[in-house]
Motif scaffolding. Structure first.
Motif, PDB file in Angstrom:
ATOM      1  N   ILE A  29       1.858  -6.662  -4.864  1.00 50.86           N
ATOM      2  CA  ILE A  29       0.646  -7.442  -4.573  1.00 50.86           C
ATOM      3  C   ILE A  29       0.986  -8.645  -3.698  1.00 50.86           C
ATOM      4  O   ILE A  29       0.267  -8.959  -2.743  1.00 50.86           O
ATOM      5  N   ASN A  30       2.086  -9.332  -3.992  1.00 53.31           N
ATOM      6  CA  ASN A  30       2.477 -10.475  -3.171  1.00 53.31           C
ATOM      7  C   ASN A  30       2.778 -10.030  -1.736  1.00 53.31           C
ATOM      8  O   ASN A  30       2.396 -10.708  -0.776  1.00 53.31           O
ATOM      9  N   ASP A  31       3.451  -8.892  -1.572  1.00 52.87           N
ATOM     10  CA  ASP A  31       3.709  -8.360  -0.225  1.00 52.87           C
ATOM     11  C   ASP A  31       2.394  -8.057   0.488  1.00 52.87           C
ATOM     12  O   ASP A  31       2.267  -8.309   1.693  1.00 52.87           O
ATOM     13  N   LEU A  32       1.416  -7.520  -0.244  1.00 53.20           N
ATOM     14  CA  LEU A  32       0.102  -7.228   0.333  1.00 53.20           C
ATOM     15  C   LEU A  32      -0.558  -8.507   0.840  1.00 53.20           C
ATOM     16  O   LEU A  32      -1.082  -8.547   1.956  1.00 53.20           O
ATOM     17  N   VAL A  33      -0.524  -9.562   0.023  1.00 52.53           N
ATOM     18  CA  VAL A  33      -1.109 -10.851   0.422  1.00 52.53           C
ATOM     19  C   VAL A  33      -0.380 -11.395   1.656  1.00 52.53           C
ATOM     20  O   VAL A  33      -1.012 -11.865   2.612  1.00 52.53           O
ATOM     21  N   GLN A  70       8.243   7.439  -8.781  1.00 53.12           N
ATOM     22  CA  GLN A  70       8.986   7.484  -7.528  1.00 53.12           C
ATOM     23  C   GLN A  70       8.448   8.624  -6.663  1.00 53.12           C
ATOM     24  O   GLN A  70       8.222   9.727  -7.135  1.00 53.12           O
ATOM     25  N   GLY A  71       8.220   8.325  -5.392  1.00 53.70           N
ATOM     26  CA  GLY A  71       7.693   9.312  -4.449  1.00 53.70           C
ATOM     27  C   GLY A  71       6.190   9.267  -4.295  1.00 53.70           C
ATOM     28  O   GLY A  71       5.657   9.796  -3.316  1.00 53.70           O
ATOM     29  N   ASP A  72       5.475   8.642  -5.247  1.00 52.29           N
ATOM     30  CA  ASP A  72       4.022   8.512  -5.115  1.00 52.29           C
ATOM     31  C   ASP A  72       3.696   7.567  -3.959  1.00 52.29           C
ATOM     32  O   ASP A  72       4.473   6.671  -3.628  1.00 52.29           O
ATOM     33  N   THR A  73       2.528   7.765  -3.376  1.00 46.19           N
ATOM     34  CA  THR A  73       2.009   6.825  -2.388  1.00 46.19           C
ATOM     35  C   THR A  73       0.866   6.065  -3.029  1.00 46.19           C
ATOM     36  O   THR A  73      -0.094   6.676  -3.514  1.00 46.19           O
ATOM     37  N   LEU A  74       0.984   4.762  -3.048  1.00 42.47           N
ATOM     38  CA  LEU A  74      -0.035   3.887  -3.621  1.00 42.47           C
ATOM     39  C   LEU A  74      -0.852   3.306  -2.477  1.00 42.47           C
ATOM     40  O   LEU A  74      -0.301   2.656  -1.578  1.00 42.47           O
ATOM     41  N   PHE A  75      -2.148   3.577  -2.475  1.00 46.07           N
ATOM     42  CA  PHE A  75      -3.047   3.062  -1.448  1.00 46.07           C
ATOM     43  C   PHE A  75      -3.684   1.785  -1.983  1.00 46.07           C
ATOM     44  O   PHE A  75      -4.395   1.808  -2.989  1.00 46.07           O
ATOM     45  N   LEU A  76      -3.411   0.679  -1.316  1.00 47.07           N
ATOM     46  CA  LEU A  76      -3.873  -0.635  -1.760  1.00 47.07           C
ATOM     47  C   LEU A  76      -5.040  -1.112  -0.902  1.00 47.07           C
ATOM     48  O   LEU A  76      -5.060  -0.888   0.315  1.00 47.07           O
ATOM     49  N   GLU A  77      -5.974  -1.797  -1.555  1.00 41.17           N
ATOM     50  CA  GLU A  77      -7.131  -2.354  -0.865  1.00 41.17           C
ATOM     51  C   GLU A  77      -7.333  -3.781  -1.356  1.00 41.17           C
ATOM     52  O   GLU A  77      -7.299  -4.033  -2.561  1.00 41.17           O
ATOM     53  N   LEU A  78      -7.546  -4.703  -0.434  1.00 37.37           N
ATOM     54  CA  LEU A  78      -7.752  -6.121  -0.762  1.00 37.37           C
ATOM     55  C   LEU A  78      -9.084  -6.567  -0.188  1.00 37.37           C
ATOM     56  O   LEU A  78      -9.382  -6.289   0.977  1.00 37.37           O
ATOM     57  N   VAL A  79      -9.876  -7.245  -1.015  1.00 36.53           N
ATOM     58  CA  VAL A  79     -11.080  -7.939  -0.547  1.00 36.53           C
ATOM     59  C   VAL A  79     -11.011  -9.371  -1.045  1.00 36.53           C
ATOM     60  O   VAL A  79     -10.408  -9.654  -2.080  1.00 36.53           O
ATOM     61  N   CYS A  80     -11.623 -10.258  -0.305  1.00 39.33           N
ATOM     62  CA  CYS A  80     -11.662 -11.674  -0.682  1.00 39.33           C
ATOM     63  C   CYS A  80     -12.955 -11.900  -1.463  1.00 39.33           C
ATOM     64  O   CYS A  80     -14.043 -11.926  -0.886  1.00 39.33           O
TER      65      CYS A  80
END
Length: 142
Positions: A29-33, A70-80
Motif C-alpha cells: 500500500i505504501n508503494d502504491l501511495v 506467491q505468483g498471484d497478481t494483485l490488482f490495486l485501485e486507489l481513490v481519494c
C-alpha cells in the motif's frame, strides 16, 4: 478517476505458510501511495526539497477477505475519498481476478520533516491533482 497498479506477489511477500504475510500488505500500500504521488508529479524523493513535506500515515484500517499466494497478481485501485486541510483519506482495494483480497482505508497527513514535525496545509498543486482521483459522485460536495 482511479489510480491502478498491478503487483505480482513474490517469494519475499510470503510467510512459511505460503501466503502474503500481512505486514507486507502495508509495504504494498505504501508503494502504491508513493507511485500515485509520482504520477501526480510529486515524487517522494523530491517532496522534502520542493515542498518541505512528507505524508506519513496517521490512521490505517485494513480488511482481509482472501489470502494471496506467491505468483498471484494483485490488482490495486486507489481513490481519494476525502481531502481536508492537511490530511486526506484514500481507499485502496486489491483484487485477484474477480476475488476481493483486501480493502484498506488510510488517512495520511502533510507534515514538515525533521525533529519538529507539524501539520502543513496540502499544497494547492497537490490538492488539484488529488481532486482528479475523487469518486465522481463526491466532487459536487467540495
Amino acid at each position: 478517476m482511479t489510480f491502478n497498479k498491478k503487483e505480482i506477489i513474490r517469494f519475499r511477500h510470503c510467510d512459511p505458510a505460503g501466503i502474503v504475510f500481512y505486514p507486507r500488505y502495508l509495504e504494498i500500500i505504501n508503494d502504491l501511495v508513493e507511485d500515485w504521488f509520482e504520477v501526480m508529479g510529486y515524487p517522494f524523493n523530491e517532496m522534502d526539497t520542493c515542498l518541505g513535506a512528507g505524508v506519513p500515515t496517521v490512521n490505517l484500517n485494513i480488511k482481509f477477505m482472501q489470502p494471496c499466494r506467491q505468483g498471484d497478481t494483485l490488482f490495486l485501485e486507489l481513490v481519494c475519498a476525502r481531502i481536508g486541510d492537511s490530511s486526506f483519506d484514500i481507499k485502496v482495494t486489491g483484487q485477484r481476478l474477480e476475488q476481493r483480497i483486501l480493502e484498506a482505508y488510510v488517512t495520511l497527513c502533510f507534515t514538515t520533516i525533521g525533529k519538529q514535525i507539524s501539520k502543513l496545509s496540502i499544497p494547492e498543486g497537490v490538492r488539484r491533482q488529488m481532486l482528479e482521483y475523487r469518486p465522481v459522485q463526491d466532487t459536487a460536495s467540495l
